[in-house]
Write an enzyme that holds these catalytic residues in place. Structure first.
Site, PDB file in Angstrom:
ATOM      1  N   ASN A   1       0.868  -1.172   0.000  1.00  0.00           N
ATOM      2  CA  ASN A   1       0.000   0.000   0.000  1.00  0.00           C
ATOM      3  C   ASN A   1       0.907   1.225   0.000  1.00  0.00           C
ATOM      4  O   ASN A   1       1.471   1.578   1.034  1.00  0.00           O
ATOM      5  CB  ASN A   1      -0.882  -0.028   1.270  1.00  0.00           C
ATOM      6  CG  ASN A   1      -1.718   1.236   1.415  1.00  0.00           C
ATOM      7  OD1 ASN A   1      -1.817   2.029   0.480  1.00  0.00           O
ATOM      8  ND2 ASN A   1      -2.313   1.410   2.592  1.00  0.00           N
TER       9      ASN A   1
ATOM     10  N   LYS B   1       0.128   4.266  -0.378  1.00  0.00           N
ATOM     11  CA  LYS B   1      -0.520   5.481   0.152  1.00  0.00           C
ATOM     12  C   LYS B   1      -0.233   6.657  -0.793  1.00  0.00           C
ATOM     13  O   LYS B   1      -0.171   6.448  -1.997  1.00  0.00           O
ATOM     14  CB  LYS B   1      -0.047   5.734   1.586  1.00  0.00           C
ATOM     15  CG  LYS B   1      -0.173   4.471   2.450  1.00  0.00           C
ATOM     16  CD  LYS B   1       0.026   4.720   3.900  1.00  0.00           C
ATOM     17  CE  LYS B   1      -0.126   3.404   4.662  1.00  0.00           C
ATOM     18  NZ  LYS B   1      -0.109   3.561   6.097  1.00  0.00           N
TER      19      LYS B   1
ATOM     20  N   HIS C   1      -9.503   1.298   4.712  1.00  0.00           N
ATOM     21  CA  HIS C   1      -8.251   1.547   5.428  1.00  0.00           C
ATOM     22  C   HIS C   1      -8.500   2.536   6.567  1.00  0.00           C
ATOM     23  O   HIS C   1      -9.298   3.460   6.422  1.00  0.00           O
ATOM     24  CB  HIS C   1      -7.187   2.084   4.465  1.00  0.00           C
ATOM     25  CG  HIS C   1      -5.828   2.089   5.075  1.00  0.00           C
ATOM     26  ND1 HIS C   1      -5.414   3.079   5.933  1.00  0.00           N
ATOM     27  CD2 HIS C   1      -4.805   1.199   4.996  1.00  0.00           C
ATOM     28  CE1 HIS C   1      -4.181   2.792   6.345  1.00  0.00           C
ATOM     29  NE2 HIS C   1      -3.791   1.674   5.786  1.00  0.00           N
TER      30      HIS C   1
ATOM     31  N   GLU D   1      -6.890   4.976   7.601  1.00  0.00           N
ATOM     32  CA  GLU D   1      -6.681   6.389   7.259  1.00  0.00           C
ATOM     33  C   GLU D   1      -7.904   6.958   6.552  1.00  0.00           C
ATOM     34  O   GLU D   1      -8.231   8.137   6.710  1.00  0.00           O
ATOM     35  CB  GLU D   1      -5.407   6.529   6.407  1.00  0.00           C
ATOM     36  CG  GLU D   1      -4.160   6.330   7.262  1.00  0.00           C
ATOM     37  CD  GLU D   1      -2.956   5.765   6.529  1.00  0.00           C
ATOM     38  OE1 GLU D   1      -2.926   5.763   5.287  1.00  0.00           O
ATOM     39  OE2 GLU D   1      -2.026   5.297   7.237  1.00  0.00           O
TER      40      GLU D   1
ATOM     41  N   GLU E   1      -5.324  -4.547  10.671  1.00  0.00           N
ATOM     42  CA  GLU E   1      -4.301  -3.528  10.864  1.00  0.00           C
ATOM     43  C   GLU E   1      -4.593  -2.755  12.150  1.00  0.00           C
ATOM     44  O   GLU E   1      -5.392  -1.808  12.140  1.00  0.00           O
ATOM     45  CB  GLU E   1      -4.298  -2.551   9.688  1.00  0.00           C
ATOM     46  CG  GLU E   1      -4.005  -3.201   8.352  1.00  0.00           C
ATOM     47  CD  GLU E   1      -3.413  -2.221   7.361  1.00  0.00           C
ATOM     48  OE1 GLU E   1      -2.307  -2.474   6.899  1.00  0.00           O
ATOM     49  OE2 GLU E   1      -4.057  -1.191   7.087  1.00  0.00           O
TER      50      GLU E   1
ATOM     51  N   GLY F   1       2.574   2.601  10.664  1.00  0.00           N
ATOM     52  CA  GLY F   1       3.535   3.682  10.466  1.00  0.00           C
ATOM     53  C   GLY F   1       4.251   4.105  11.734  1.00  0.00           C
ATOM     54  O   GLY F   1       4.916   5.142  11.765  1.00  0.00           O
TER      55      GLY F   1
ATOM     56  N   SER G   1       3.495  -1.724  10.334  1.00  0.00           N
ATOM     57  CA  SER G   1       4.949  -1.787  10.542  1.00  0.00           C
ATOM     58  C   SER G   1       5.554  -3.149  10.214  1.00  0.00           C
ATOM     59  O   SER G   1       6.458  -3.626  10.905  1.00  0.00           O
ATOM     60  CB  SER G   1       5.302  -1.358  11.975  1.00  0.00           C
ATOM     61  OG  SER G   1       4.904  -0.023  12.188  1.00  0.00           O
TER      62      SER G   1
HETATM   63  P1  PGA Z   1       2.884   0.594   7.545  1.00  0.00           P
HETATM   64  O1  PGA Z   1       1.421   0.764   6.912  1.00  0.00           O
HETATM   65  O2  PGA Z   1       3.432  -0.696   7.013  1.00  0.00           O
HETATM   66  O3  PGA Z   1       3.660   1.791   7.097  1.00  0.00           O
HETATM   67  O4  PGA Z   1       2.700   0.549   9.041  1.00  0.00           O
HETATM   68  C1  PGA Z   1       0.573  -0.320   6.720  1.00  0.00           C
HETATM   69  C2  PGA Z   1      -0.769   0.143   6.192  1.00  0.00           C
HETATM   70  O5  PGA Z   1      -1.275   1.181   6.646  1.00  0.00           O
HETATM   71  O6  PGA Z   1      -1.374  -0.504   5.304  1.00  0.00           O
END
Ligand code: PGA
Length: 247
Positions: free
Chosen positions: A9, A11, A95, A97, A164, A170, A209
């Site tokens: 992903n 983003k 997601h 976000e 998640e 992140g 992460s």
């Molecule tokens: P990350 O994001 O690996 O940077 O923690 C994962 C995601 O939000 O899909």
């Protein structure tokens, strides 16, 4: 046996040029990876370039979001018809976000999943609790609600679930393998209450992460079938190592 599914992903990262340079390196790094579904979700603006470069490779294209109408007066939105037209096989829906910054509710997410399925797009359906929810013992309640509302009146084919935990996205704080396995097991139980034995065929990804250093341990958990990777998917060598996890 569920086939592993590893998705990037990106983003809001990578221009067209950066997408080209990533893929030119990545395609050759993973061309011998056979027993895994490899998926990349670039931003909308790079989908066309990625689609062209990924033709005749073992890598599938995904979008990061979708709108639930086929066409019409919805300024700024992108429809399922447009995504299949450009070569997407999957779409990420729900997601955290999008839930947090763009106020997507379970109801909107449910409509988006229905629209994606109507156009035979695979769905990477994201769920997960916040730190506050985890600390107040509400993790399973949140997962239950997100699954039941998000998947209401939806058949399981083409659905991949991504667990998640928001506090792990992140932040560099991965869930422990026990936390991941506990949540995945619970998710599979909830899926079984909706779909019976078919729940055993649904892939459940871990996200938050994920790195080349923790992927092997995560993939060793019995209910972890893959990963949704943000930060560590932006570099070709690191994402290739994740795709080539060792169990
Ligand atoms: P990350 O994001 O690996 O940077 O923690 C994962 C995601 O939000 O899909």
């Amino acid at each position: 046996m569920r086939r592993p599914f590893i998705a990037a992903n990106w983003k809001m990262n990578k221009t067209i040029r950066e997408t080209e340079s990533f893929l030119n390196e990545f395609i050759s790094l993973v061309q011998d990876a056979k027993d895994v579904d490899i998926v990349i979700a670039p931003p909308f603006t790079a989908l066309h370039t990625a689609s062209t470069l990924l033709k005749n490779t073992n890598i599938q294209l995904s979008a990061q979001d979708i709108f639930y109408e086929d066409k019409g007066a919805y300024t700024g939105e992108v429809s399922p018809v447009m995504l299949t037209d450009i070569g997407c096989k999957h779409v990420i829906i729900g997601h955290s976000e999008r839930r947090q910054y763009f106020h997507e509710t379970d109801e909107i997410i449910n409509k988006k999943i229905k629209a994606a399925k109507k156009h035979t797009l695979g769905v990477i359906f994201c769920i997960g609790e916040s730190l506050q929810e985890r600390e107040s013992g509400k993790t399973f309640d949140v997962l239950k609600r997100e699954i039941e509302e998000g998947l209401k009146d939806i058949s399981p084919d083409g659905i991949v679930v991504a667990y998640e935990p928001i506090w792990a996205i992140g932040t560099g704080k991965t869930a422990t393998t026990e936390q991941a396995q506990d949540a995945h097991k619970y998710i599979r139980e909830r899926l079984a209450s909706l779909y019976g034995n078919k729940a055993n065929e649904i892939r459940i990804l871990y996200g938050g992460s994920v790195t080349p250093d923790n992927i092997d341990a995560l993939m060793a958990c019995p209910d972890v079938d893959g990963a949704l990777v943000g930060g560590a998917s932006l570099k070709a060598d690191s994402f290739a190592r994740i795709v080539k996890f060792k169990r």
